[in-house]
Design a protein around this motif. Structure first.
Motif, short mmCIF file in Angstrom:
data_model
loop_
_atom_site.label_atom_id
_atom_site.label_comp_id
_atom_site.label_asym_id
_atom_site.label_seq_id
_atom_site.Cartn_x
_atom_site.Cartn_y
_atom_site.Cartn_z
N MET A 152 45.95 99.28 63.67
CA MET A 152 45.50 97.07 63.35
C MET A 152 46.09 96.22 62.80
O MET A 152 47.75 96.54 61.90
N ASP A 153 46.76 94.78 62.87
CA ASP A 153 47.24 93.90 62.98
C ASP A 153 47.11 93.52 61.00
O ASP A 153 47.77 92.98 60.49
N THR A 154 46.29 93.76 60.69
CA THR A 154 46.09 93.45 58.86
C THR A 154 46.80 95.00 58.44
O THR A 154 46.42 95.03 57.21
N ALA A 155 47.27 95.96 58.78
CA ALA A 155 47.93 96.94 58.44
C ALA A 155 48.57 96.58 57.39
O ALA A 155 48.17 97.64 56.25
N ASP A 156 49.52 96.14 56.82
CA ASP A 156 50.64 95.85 56.63
C ASP A 156 50.20 94.97 55.52
O ASP A 156 50.63 94.83 54.40
#
Length: 355
Positions: A152-156
């Motif tokens: 997911m793009d919010t993982a970081d």
């Protein structure tokens, strides 16, 4: 003198008639503004549900503490899923953590589970393990292969915030909630006011298995907001590893915009996740997935190319209002929806015959 009286009489009748018309227009306008139906459509992971959360923040005074706490299990799962996906990817590409202690952490992360109970609290020890893994020197190499795994793009964001998330008294913030990801199933209705306008927004599941449910929402639609993730150009669908996310979004958009259901509907096109797109573009060339693109790593050229691809699908020649968006940025969405509000009002009045 008689002519003057006659003229005044006609002027008076004309004014009376004009006032009656104005009053009727006002009543029609108020009636129409009581309810405008807006469909929020798009592929899975395009940011639709984040837009709904922003509407709550902007137009419904945000989230209460109890509402924030309801997102805690989702945030726990997002954080753990992200860390586990990285460990699995390391195994797939046959690399290990540089620091030996992080190799032990990786095994513990894989074995850990988030319980689906309201009082579950994320382990602070696992939070420390994820933090150590995320700091390991091997991570940039693993993340460089991000198109080969679903991350997911919010993982970081969650991996960076993991120590805070792992505290016993953790309460999610609005920023955490905006970045929390859960698959939308079925149809979710959100009602909020934009000035005098009452918006009934329907967020429907974007994953393929959910799309058959959309047909029930198609009647009496004022406007459609279609979300697409700019950053999906190099990714594949979670439910179909052979289908490029951007191409799937284009196909879906084409089927919607040329549908007989929406012959007189205006489309608001949100080219979302511009922030992720900007970071990814220099590292992963678009032309690898869309060979006809020749603009290189220039973000303006790349965004215009993707917009052009969507506009090409508009065979019905509907009015399209495109916006570059970052759904997690409240200021950006507030500005975009100021313009969206005016467009929705215009559409509502046109549909009623007032304009």
């Amino acid at each position: 003198m008689g002519n003057c009286i006659s003229a005044w009489h006609h002027d008076s009748k004309g004014k009376l008639w004009s006032d009656t018309i104005d009053r009727q227009i006002g009543e029609d306008s108020r009636k129409f503004r009581k309810e405008c139906k807006v469909l929020l459509l798009g592929s899975g992971d395009s940011g639709k549900s984040t837009i709904v959360k922003q509407m709550k923040i902007i137009h419904q005074n945000g989230f209460t503490k109890n509402e924030l706490m309801m997102f805690r299990p989702t945030i726990y799962r997002n954080t753990l899923d992200s860390a586990q996906a990285i460990v699995i990817q390391m195994r797939n590409i046959n690399v290990e953590c540089v620091k030996p202690v992080n190799r032990t952490f990786a095994e513990r992360i894989i074995e850990y589970r988030v319980e689906r109970t309201p009082d579950f609290v994320f382990s602070s020890e696992i939070a420390q393990a994820i933090h150590g893994l995320w700091q390991d020197p091997i991570i940039p190499k693993v993340m460089g292969c991000s198109n080969q795994l679903y991350l997911m793009d919010t993982a970081d964001y969650f991996l960076t915030e993991v120590l805070r998330i792992g505290t016993p008294d953790y309460t999610p913030t609005e920023n955490d909630v905006l970045r929390a990801r859960a698959k939308t199933t079925g149809i979710t209705k959100t009602v909020f006011n934009m000035g005098q306008l009452s918006i009934h927004m329907f967020d429907v599941g974007g994953h393929r298995s959910e799309r058959k449910k959309w047909i029930h929402c198609f009647e009496s639609v004022t406007s459609i907001i279609f979300c697409t993730a700019l950053s999906g150009y190099d990714q594949v669908l979670l439910e179909d590893k052979n289908q490029n996310c951007m191409q799937d979004s284009l196909n879906l958009f084409e089927s919607i915009i040329n549908s007989l259901w929406f012959q007189h509907t205006s489309i608001i096109l949100l080219l979302n996740k511009i922030d992720v797109f900007k970071d990814k573009l220099p590292k992963i060339p678009i032309e690898k997935y869309f060979p006809e693109y020749t603009g290189g790593p220039d973000i303006n050229k790349a965004a215009k190319y993707i917009l052009w691809k969507f506009m090409q699908a508009n065979q019905a020649r509907l009015q399209i209002y495109p916006h570059l968006t970052q759904a997690t940025n409240t200021t950006n969405i507030r500005l975009v929806f100021t313009a969206v509000k005016e467009m929705i009002i215009q559409n509502a009045l046109k549909d009623s015959g007032i304009l």
